[in-house]
Design a protein around this motif. Structure first.
Motif, PDB file in Angstrom:
ATOM      1  N   GLU A  95       0.863  -1.177   0.000  1.00 25.38           N
ATOM      2  CA  GLU A  95       0.000   0.000   0.000  1.00 25.38           C
ATOM      3  C   GLU A  95       0.910   1.242   0.000  1.00 25.38           C
ATOM      4  N   ASP A  96       1.132   1.798  -1.190  1.00 25.29           N
ATOM      5  CA  ASP A  96       2.059   2.921  -1.355  1.00 25.29           C
ATOM      6  C   ASP A  96       1.634   4.167  -0.595  1.00 25.29           C
ATOM      7  N   ARG A  97       0.357   4.277  -0.265  1.00 26.93           N
ATOM      8  CA  ARG A  97      -0.108   5.481   0.431  1.00 26.93           C
ATOM      9  C   ARG A  97       0.476   5.601   1.835  1.00 26.93           C
ATOM     10  N   LEU A  98       1.034   4.527   2.352  1.00 28.09           N
ATOM     11  CA  LEU A  98       1.712   4.610   3.650  1.00 28.09           C
ATOM     12  C   LEU A  98       2.934   5.516   3.574  1.00 28.09           C
ATOM     13  N   ASN A  99       3.450   5.718   2.384  1.00 28.03           N
ATOM     14  CA  ASN A  99       4.662   6.515   2.201  1.00 28.03           C
ATOM     15  C   ASN A  99       4.382   7.986   1.918  1.00 28.03           C
ATOM     16  N   GLU A 100       3.129   8.414   2.044  1.00 20.96           N
ATOM     17  CA  GLU A 100       2.763   9.799   1.768  1.00 20.96           C
ATOM     18  C   GLU A 100       3.480  10.762   2.723  1.00 20.96           C
ATOM     19  N   VAL A 101       4.194  11.737   2.164  1.00 20.19           N
ATOM     20  CA  VAL A 101       4.884  12.727   2.987  1.00 20.19           C
ATOM     21  C   VAL A 101       4.569  14.156   2.550  1.00 20.19           C
ATOM     22  N   GLU A 102       3.819  14.314   1.468  1.00 10.67           N
ATOM     23  CA  GLU A 102       3.510  15.648   0.967  1.00 10.67           C
ATOM     24  C   GLU A 102       2.328  16.276   1.701  1.00 10.67           C
ATOM     25  N   GLU A 103       1.582  15.492   2.419  1.00 13.71           N
ATOM     26  CA  GLU A 103       0.461  16.006   3.200  1.00 13.71           C
ATOM     27  C   GLU A 103       0.405  15.265   4.517  1.00 13.71           C
ATOM     28  N   ILE A 104      -0.258  15.856   5.497  1.00 12.88           N
ATOM     29  CA  ILE A 104      -0.459  15.176   6.765  1.00 12.88           C
ATOM     30  C   ILE A 104      -1.358  13.972   6.524  1.00 12.88           C
ATOM     31  N   SER A 105      -0.910  12.813   6.967  1.00 10.22           N
ATOM     32  CA  SER A 105      -1.713  11.612   6.761  1.00 10.22           C
ATOM     33  C   SER A 105      -1.405  10.576   7.821  1.00 10.22           C
ATOM     34  N   GLY A 106      -2.461   9.913   8.283  1.00  7.52           N
ATOM     35  CA  GLY A 106      -2.281   8.748   9.127  1.00  7.52           C
ATOM     36  C   GLY A 106      -1.926   7.556   8.263  1.00  7.52           C
ATOM     37  N   GLY A 107      -1.814   6.407   8.904  1.00  5.52           N
ATOM     38  CA  GLY A 107      -1.493   5.180   8.187  1.00  5.52           C
ATOM     39  C   GLY A 107      -0.197   4.586   8.674  1.00  5.52           C
ATOM     40  N   THR A 108      -0.261   3.357   9.181  1.00  6.56           N
ATOM     41  CA  THR A 108       0.922   2.659   9.674  1.00  6.56           C
ATOM     42  C   THR A 108       0.888   1.215   9.178  1.00  6.56           C
ATOM     43  N   PRO A 109       2.026   0.518   9.197  1.00  9.11           N
ATOM     44  CA  PRO A 109       2.001  -0.891   8.827  1.00  9.11           C
ATOM     45  C   PRO A 109       1.238  -1.745   9.825  1.00  9.11           C
ATOM     46  N   TYR A 110       0.938  -1.192  11.001  1.00  3.53           N
ATOM     47  CA  TYR A 110       0.192  -1.924  12.020  1.00  3.53           C
ATOM     48  C   TYR A 110      -1.309  -1.830  11.788  1.00  3.53           C
ATOM     49  N   GLY A 111      -1.720  -0.773  11.075  1.00  2.00           N
ATOM     50  CA  GLY A 111      -3.135  -0.575  10.805  1.00  2.00           C
ATOM     51  C   GLY A 111      -3.397   0.836  10.330  1.00  2.00           C
ATOM     52  N   ALA A 112      -4.531   1.038   9.678  1.00  2.00           N
ATOM     53  CA  ALA A 112      -4.901   2.367   9.191  1.00  2.00           C
ATOM     54  C   ALA A 112      -5.177   3.302  10.365  1.00  2.00           C
ATOM     55  N   THR A 113      -4.860   4.586  10.169  1.00  2.00           N
ATOM     56  CA  THR A 113      -5.164   5.593  11.188  1.00  2.00           C
ATOM     57  C   THR A 113      -5.574   6.888  10.499  1.00  2.00           C
ATOM     58  N   THR A 114      -6.233   7.755  11.265  1.00  2.00           N
ATOM     59  CA  THR A 114      -6.563   9.092  10.780  1.00  2.00           C
ATOM     60  C   THR A 114      -6.212  10.099  11.857  1.00  2.00           C
ATOM     61  N   VAL A 115      -5.788  11.276  11.435  1.00  2.00           N
ATOM     62  CA  VAL A 115      -5.452  12.357  12.356  1.00  2.00           C
ATOM     63  C   VAL A 115      -6.673  13.260  12.476  1.00  2.00           C
ATOM     64  N   ALA A 116      -7.271  13.294  13.664  1.00  2.00           N
ATOM     65  CA  ALA A 116      -8.514  14.035  13.867  1.00  2.00           C
ATOM     66  C   ALA A 116      -8.290  15.513  14.137  1.00  2.00           C
ATOM     67  N   GLY A 117      -7.064  15.879  14.535  1.00  2.00           N
ATOM     68  CA  GLY A 117      -6.793  17.257  14.905  1.00  2.00           C
ATOM     69  C   GLY A 117      -7.069  17.481  16.381  1.00  2.00           C
ATOM     70  N   PRO A 118      -6.429  18.483  16.985  1.00  2.00           N
ATOM     71  CA  PRO A 118      -6.567  18.695  18.434  1.00  2.00           C
ATOM     72  C   PRO A 118      -7.980  19.010  18.889  1.00  2.00           C
ATOM     73  N   THR A 119      -8.808  19.544  17.986  1.00  2.00           N
ATOM     74  CA  THR A 119     -10.196  19.837  18.352  1.00  2.00           C
ATOM     75  C   THR A 119     -11.175  18.889  17.672  1.00  2.00           C
TER      76      THR A 119
END
Length: 216
Positions: A155-179
């Protein structure tokens, strides 16, 4: 090999809707695999209604109030279970912990041994505990004898560095933001779909293998 469909259960807890959106994406991925039937469940809420209303979560949760609640019996009926939880101080939410703490009977009977287990999560910030939440969750699955599946780097999207993104080899994640005002991005949702597909495909392969036998 059985002609019955492989049952994949997505069991989640969500307060502000982020994990619910991820769960829908995971289910979409799993259901895209022929021979797989994926169903979404949520775990019971523990927060009093008054607190939910004061926090602004009440209205959000109404959008997925129709989703049935999971019971430990659902785990026994599943070939694979994909759990979704928000991060609370680097660990799973108490609502999910409460659900898992009710599975002592299944543990004692070895009812989940050999089933596929997987986890996805949401966090407040980029470094808010993506990996610790999922890895600590894995401990419970290992005690149940489950076969843990994550998201491989095909899953190449795990390597995304041009934008803030969750995603780990352990499982999908999303960044909800502090609020909690940030919703899952397309990149994060696509990783979640990949996780659903990969878990479903793995469960299909394992269904063709003999059931695990305990040591004599």
């Amino acid at each position: 090999m059985s002609t019955e469909p492989i049952n994949v259960s997505i069991i989640f807890y969500s307060m502000y809707g982020h994990i619910h959106q991820m769960a829908e994406a995971v289910a979409e991925g799993a259901n895209s695999i022929p021979g797989v039937d994926a169903t979404i469940y949520q775990v019971p809420e523990l927060v009093p209604d008054k607190v939910l209303k004061n926090s602004g979560a009440w209205e959000i949760k109404q959008a997925f109030d129709h989703i049935p609640e999971a019971t430990p019996a659902v785990l026994e009926e599943s070939d694979a279970v994909i759990f979704g939880t928000p991060t609370r101080f680097g660990m799973m939410a108490s609502q999910m912990r409460n659900f898992l703490d009710q599975t002592g009977k299944q543990w004692a009977q070895g009812a989940l041994t050999g089933k596929v287990g997987s986890v996805f999560a949401s966090v407040g910030g980029q470094h808010g505990g993506h990996e610790t939440t999922i890895r600590s969750f894995h401990t419970t699955l290992l005690h149940h004898g489950m076969a843990i599946v994550g998201v491989p780097y095909f899953e190449d999207r795990l390597n995304e560095v041009e934008e803030i993104s969750g995603g780990t080899p352990y499982g999908a994640t999303t960044v909800a933001g502090p609020t909690g005002n940030r919703t899952p991005t397309q990149n994060e949702l696509e990783i979640a779909k990949t996780q659903g597909r990969h878990v479903a495909q793995t469960a299909l392969k394992l269904s063709a293998e003999p059931s695990p036998v305990a040591a004599e």
